[in-house]
Design a protein around this motif. Structure first.
Motif, short mmCIF file in Angstrom:
data_model
loop_
_atom_site.label_atom_id
_atom_site.label_comp_id
_atom_site.label_asym_id
_atom_site.label_seq_id
_atom_site.Cartn_x
_atom_site.Cartn_y
_atom_site.Cartn_z
N LYS A 1 52.58 21.41 47.50
CA LYS A 1 52.04 20.09 47.11
C LYS A 1 53.12 19.00 47.02
O LYS A 1 53.93 18.87 47.90
CB LYS A 1 51.28 20.23 45.80
CG LYS A 1 50.21 21.33 45.81
CD LYS A 1 48.97 20.93 46.55
CE LYS A 1 47.86 21.94 46.34
NZ LYS A 1 46.74 21.72 47.21
N GLY B 1 51.83 26.05 50.66
CA GLY B 1 51.72 26.97 49.53
C GLY B 1 51.20 28.33 49.99
O GLY B 1 51.58 29.37 49.44
N THR B 2 50.32 28.32 50.98
CA THR B 2 49.80 29.58 51.52
C THR B 2 50.95 30.45 52.01
O THR B 2 51.07 31.63 51.66
CB THR B 2 48.85 29.29 52.72
OG1 THR B 2 47.82 28.42 52.28
CG2 THR B 2 48.25 30.56 53.27
N MET C 1 50.01 24.38 42.23
CA MET C 1 49.37 23.20 41.62
C MET C 1 50.00 22.81 40.30
O MET C 1 49.89 21.67 39.86
CB MET C 1 47.90 23.51 41.34
CG MET C 1 47.00 23.05 42.43
SD MET C 1 45.37 22.75 41.80
CE MET C 1 44.51 22.50 43.34
N TYR D 1 42.82 31.09 43.73
CA TYR D 1 43.04 30.54 45.07
C TYR D 1 44.54 30.46 45.29
O TYR D 1 45.25 29.78 44.56
CB TYR D 1 42.40 29.15 45.21
CG TYR D 1 42.62 28.58 46.59
CD1 TYR D 1 41.95 29.10 47.69
CD2 TYR D 1 43.54 27.55 46.81
CE1 TYR D 1 42.17 28.61 48.97
CE2 TYR D 1 43.76 27.04 48.08
CZ TYR D 1 43.08 27.58 49.16
OH TYR D 1 43.31 27.10 50.42
N HIS D 2 45.01 31.19 46.31
CA HIS D 2 46.45 31.20 46.59
C HIS D 2 46.72 30.75 48.02
O HIS D 2 47.81 30.95 48.52
CB HIS D 2 47.02 32.59 46.33
CG HIS D 2 46.83 33.06 44.92
ND1 HIS D 2 47.61 32.60 43.88
CD2 HIS D 2 45.92 33.89 44.36
CE1 HIS D 2 47.20 33.15 42.75
NE2 HIS D 2 46.17 33.93 42.99
N GLU E 1 47.65 32.49 38.90
CA GLU E 1 47.86 31.07 38.58
C GLU E 1 47.86 30.92 37.05
O GLU E 1 47.01 31.52 36.38
CB GLU E 1 46.70 30.23 39.10
CG GLU E 1 46.57 30.16 40.60
CD GLU E 1 45.17 29.70 41.01
OE1 GLU E 1 44.96 28.49 41.14
OE2 GLU E 1 44.29 30.56 41.17
N ASP F 1 51.95 31.70 40.61
CA ASP F 1 51.66 30.67 41.61
C ASP F 1 51.68 29.31 40.91
O ASP F 1 50.77 28.97 40.14
CB ASP F 1 50.28 30.96 42.24
CG ASP F 1 49.93 29.97 43.34
OD1 ASP F 1 50.41 28.83 43.29
OD2 ASP F 1 49.14 30.34 44.22
C1 LIG Z 1 47.29 27.58 43.33
C2 LIG Z 1 47.39 27.34 44.81
N1 LIG Z 1 48.10 28.18 45.56
C3 LIG Z 1 48.25 28.00 46.88
C4 LIG Z 1 47.66 26.94 47.51
C5 LIG Z 1 47.82 26.76 49.00
O1 LIG Z 1 48.64 25.69 49.29
P1 LIG Z 1 48.57 24.99 50.74
O2 LIG Z 1 47.30 24.25 50.80
O3 LIG Z 1 49.79 24.12 50.77
O4 LIG Z 1 48.66 26.11 51.73
C6 LIG Z 1 46.93 26.01 46.77
C7 LIG Z 1 46.28 24.85 47.42
O5 LIG Z 1 45.46 24.17 46.87
C8 LIG Z 1 46.77 26.23 45.38
O6 LIG Z 1 46.04 25.40 44.63
#
Ligand SMILES: Cc1ncc(COP(=O)(O)O)c(C=O)c1O
Length: 438
Positions: A270, A135-136, A246, A162-163, A210, A243
């Motif tokens: 995820k 996700g990052t 989640m 949190y992204h 989010e 985003d």
């Molecule tokens: C809303 C959100 N964006 C991005 C991420 C990042 O995803 P990843 O852990 O697969 O890099 C997360 C991880 O928890 C998240 O909750």
């Protein structure tokens, strides 16, 4: 909290910690070895717990079993990534098929990635999409697309958001290890006026938000806030990036579809990879054209494992045969009713569960009220949260220290009921600690 109640709380916490140490001797021993190779014995910060983490040996369906031989009902659900459970038979059979008949790492374009991409586009209303490994990464690439499309650099985002590993915004500012540290404008969540002002400021390429701040305690964005951001972005020529890493599980088309939003881009991660490392981003064809290698000036989007055979098969079978639109709808109903029951049995106490559908967080409020629009405004009692964690583990539930819950599809209703009862017993047992006037 009054000082004498705090003293009682500390005594209950110390006792729970002693029991934890006694019950998990093998985990303790493994931790003591791990600190010699991993800083703090840890390679994923969120899993660090004091005095040591519980080491999990294996998972099956909705349960996980620790190295100490304790079986837990898994309510953490790998922070939403384990929606299919541990080794769901359909996913397992797809993976076995890949291992036997397709092979790993074929190092070429495959027909399967097109099938998987088409399914994701259909489900989440995207014109074009691309696969990543997390996700990052999905968010980083979506931001690159927005910057190329608009020719601008700044990004509006929200406190507590949190992204990803290098895209964290607690306490109203970018974390010190974030990328592009000078390019962020961080605004209070659910504050539409502040968001509009930031979006209209010069040099803004995108707004990244989010629909529910998951890591920040499952705080839901109001419909007015999210639609307001969408409208203000469109008026200002700023790209609206939702985003859904989640929240894509919240309805058949994610939280965006449930709220009737039409973002320019969405990002994913995820469970959509069937339980394997996964990320994706997509949306408007004209914006995603930034990555079209047939066009001059395209952005290169690399990643050895972007189209790996395991994830393209496992993710596709999961979405087409396990987490179908009908299952997604029903699962969200199950989650909503579970959260309502938890809030019913904790009524009149400091404990309050926020969230939507099958994703929730338990809060332990210093003062109340039981309504949270922005976690920055809420004071919690961390000792109570930790006591809850220790005692839920003792009751046989794998929950996260931060109180985060993400349900697994195969969890029997009787286990959800048992958790509601465990929470009720906790509130009765510790009435003096959880009462709002304590
Ligand atoms: C809303 C959100 N964006 C991005 C991420 C990042 O995803 P990843 O852990 O697969 O890099 C997360 C991880 O928890 C998240 O909750």
């Amino acid at each position: 909290m009054q000082p004498e109640i705090m003293k009682d709380l500390q005594a209950a916490l110390d006792a729970a910690k002693s029991r934890y140490i006694a019950q998990n001797a093998q985990s303790k021993a493994l931790h003591e070895e791990a600190v010699n190779v991993l800083p703090g014995g840890n390679t994923r910060t969120i899993l660090h717990t004091d005095p040591f983490p519980i080491y999990m040996k294996y998972g099956k369906s909705y349960q996980v079993t620790s190295e100490d031989g304790i079986i837990y009902t898994d309510l953490a659900g790998e922070f939403t990534a384990a929606l299919y459970g541990h080794s769901n038979p359909v996913i397992l059979s797809a993976i076995n098929d890949v291992l036997q008949n397709v092979g790993m790492n074929v190092g070429a374009t495959t027909a399967q990635e097109r099938l998987f991409a088409r399914k994701i586009c259909e489900r989440f209303q995207l014109e074009r999409m691309r696969l990543t490994n997390s996700g990052t990464e999905a968010n980083l690439h979506a931001l690159a697309a927005a910057r190329k499309f608009t020719g601008k650099r700044k990004v509006v985002t929200f406190s507590g958001g949190y992204h990803g590993a290098v895209l964290t915004f607690s306490g109203g500012q970018p974390a010190s290890n974030n990328v592009d540290i000078d390019d962020w404008i961080v605004v209070k969540y659910n504050d539409l006026d502040a968001a509009k002002e930031a979006i209209r400021s010069p040099g803004v390429a995108a707004v990244l938000v989010e629909g529910m701040q998951g890591a920040n305690g499952c705080i839901c964005g109001t419909s007015e806030f999210l639609h307001g951001i969408q409208e203000a972005s469109s008026e200002a020529g700023v790209l609206f990036i939702l985003d859904e890493v989640m929240t894509s599980r919240i309805s058949e088309g994610g939280l965006g579809a449930l709220r009737g939003l039409k973002p320019d881009l969405k990002t994913f991660g995820k469970y959509l990879g069937g339980g394997l490392a996964f990320g994706a981003f997509g949306g408007r064809a004209d914006v995603m054209a930034a990555f079209d290698p047939r066009l001059s000036g395209y952005i290169s989007h690399s990643g050895t494992f972007n189209n790996n055979t395991l994830v393209t098969h496992a993710g596709h079978v999961g979405l087409t045969t396990v987490f179908t639109p009908e299952v997604a709808r029903r699962f969200t109903e199950v989650g909503d009713s579970f959260r309502e029951k938890l809030n019913e049995v904790t009524k009149g106490t400091r404990i309050y569960f926020t969230g939507i559908g099958t994703v929730a967080t338990a809060h332990f409020l210093a003062k109340g009220p039981r309504h949270i629009e922005c976690a920055d405004d809420v004071e919690e009692v961390p000792e109570l949260k930790t006591l809850f964690w220790f005692e839920m583990l003792e009751a046989g539930f794998w929950v996260t220290l931060r109180g985060f819950i993400a349900l697994i599809l195969e969890t029997p209703p009787s286990e959800l009921e048992r958790f509601v009862q465990a929470v009720q017993s906790f509130t009765s047992r510790h009435q003096n600690l959880v009462a709002l006037d304590a």
